[in-house]
Enzyme design. Structure first.
Site, PDB file in Angstrom:
ATOM      1  N   GLU A  20       0.862  -1.183   0.000  1.00 21.72           N
ATOM      2  CA  GLU A  20       0.000   0.000   0.000  1.00 21.72           C
ATOM      3  C   GLU A  20       0.893   1.226   0.000  1.00 21.72           C
ATOM      4  O   GLU A  20       1.902   1.258   0.705  1.00 21.72           O
ATOM      5  CB  GLU A  20      -0.889   0.067   1.258  1.00 21.72           C
ATOM      6  CG  GLU A  20      -2.017  -0.922   1.281  1.00 21.72           C
ATOM      7  CD  GLU A  20      -1.660  -2.161   2.070  1.00 21.72           C
ATOM      8  OE1 GLU A  20      -0.718  -2.095   2.888  1.00 21.72           O
ATOM      9  OE2 GLU A  20      -2.307  -3.205   1.866  1.00 21.72           O
TER      10      GLU A  20
ATOM     11  N   TYR B  24       7.771   2.188  -7.729  1.00 20.51           N
ATOM     12  CA  TYR B  24       7.230   0.822  -7.789  1.00 20.51           C
ATOM     13  C   TYR B  24       6.790   0.459  -9.208  1.00 20.51           C
ATOM     14  O   TYR B  24       6.979  -0.675  -9.645  1.00 20.51           O
ATOM     15  CB  TYR B  24       6.080   0.663  -6.792  1.00 20.51           C
ATOM     16  CG  TYR B  24       6.543   0.698  -5.351  1.00 20.51           C
ATOM     17  CD1 TYR B  24       7.509  -0.189  -4.894  1.00 20.51           C
ATOM     18  CD2 TYR B  24       6.020   1.613  -4.447  1.00 20.51           C
ATOM     19  CE1 TYR B  24       7.949  -0.153  -3.580  1.00 20.51           C
ATOM     20  CE2 TYR B  24       6.445   1.659  -3.129  1.00 20.51           C
ATOM     21  CZ  TYR B  24       7.410   0.772  -2.696  1.00 20.51           C
ATOM     22  OH  TYR B  24       7.843   0.800  -1.403  1.00 20.51           O
TER      23      TYR B  24
END
Ligand SMILES: CC(C)(COP(=O)(O)OP(=O)(O)OC[C@H]1O[C@@H](n2cnc3c(N)ncnc32)[C@H](O)[C@@H]1OP(=O)(O)O)[C@@H](O)C(=O)NCCC(=O)NCCS
Length: 143
Positions: A103, A115
């Site tokens: 998250e 990411y």
């Protein structure tokens, strides 16, 4: 740069707490990091003796969850985060993890870019996930 990755030990905790407070508005407490030492899937990055980053994951069955990762502000954009993330993904894979979730705050554009560049995909969101009411983006990478 003489960068190396080691298992997180109690002696690393002050360096980790310093980077944590420089990196997040709602930093983890000492106690939360102590739990990660017990969990055994948490690592630190050092340049020589200096602690410059850390990160770790937890495993539930064949799924991993990347619970924290940060690089000291003075050492960012030099590929060190990527090196640590790939290391963590290799370790998780070696322990039978098939996919790894995380998250990240919706407004944390540097981390989301980081990411995405490293093979994670956005798969959903959690409204008001953080203490300040901010939304989380959920991301996954198949290992
Ligand atoms: C996210 C973080 C770990 C990245 O670490 P890093 O060592 O700077 O990352 P890298 O140098 O390996 O970056 C790899 C790529 O990610 C992307 N990226 C990293 N930082 C970025 C930024 N500030 N803005 C946009 N893209 C970024 C870029 O594509 C970068 O490649 P490039 O430098 O060739 O353009 C670091 O910014 C950090 O510690 N942030 C604070 C803590 C945090 O938000 N952690 C994640 C919480 S889930």
């Amino acid at each position: 740069m003489d960068v190396s990755i080691h298992s997180f030990k109690m002696e690393d905790i002050n360096g980790v707490l310093e980077i944590e407070s420089l990196s997040f508005n709602d930093p983890w407490t000492k106690r939360m990091f102590e739990e990660e030492i017990k969990n055994g899937n948490f690592y630190v990055v050092k340049e020589g003796e200096r602690l410059i980053g850390y990160g770790g994951f937890v495993i539930v069955m064949d799924e991993g969850n990347l619970v924290n990762l940060a690089i000291h502000p003075l050492y960012r954009r030099r590929g060190i985060g990527t090196r640590l993330l790939r290391f963590l993904m290799d370790r998780a894979k070696g322990k039978g993890v098939k996919k790894i979730f995380l998250e990240v705050r919706r407004k944390n554009i540097p981390a989301i870019s980081f990411y995405l560049k490293n093979g994670f995909l956005k798969i959903g969101e959690r409204k008001g996930y953080y203490n300040n009411g901010e939304d989380a983006i959920i991301m996954v990478c198949h290992l």
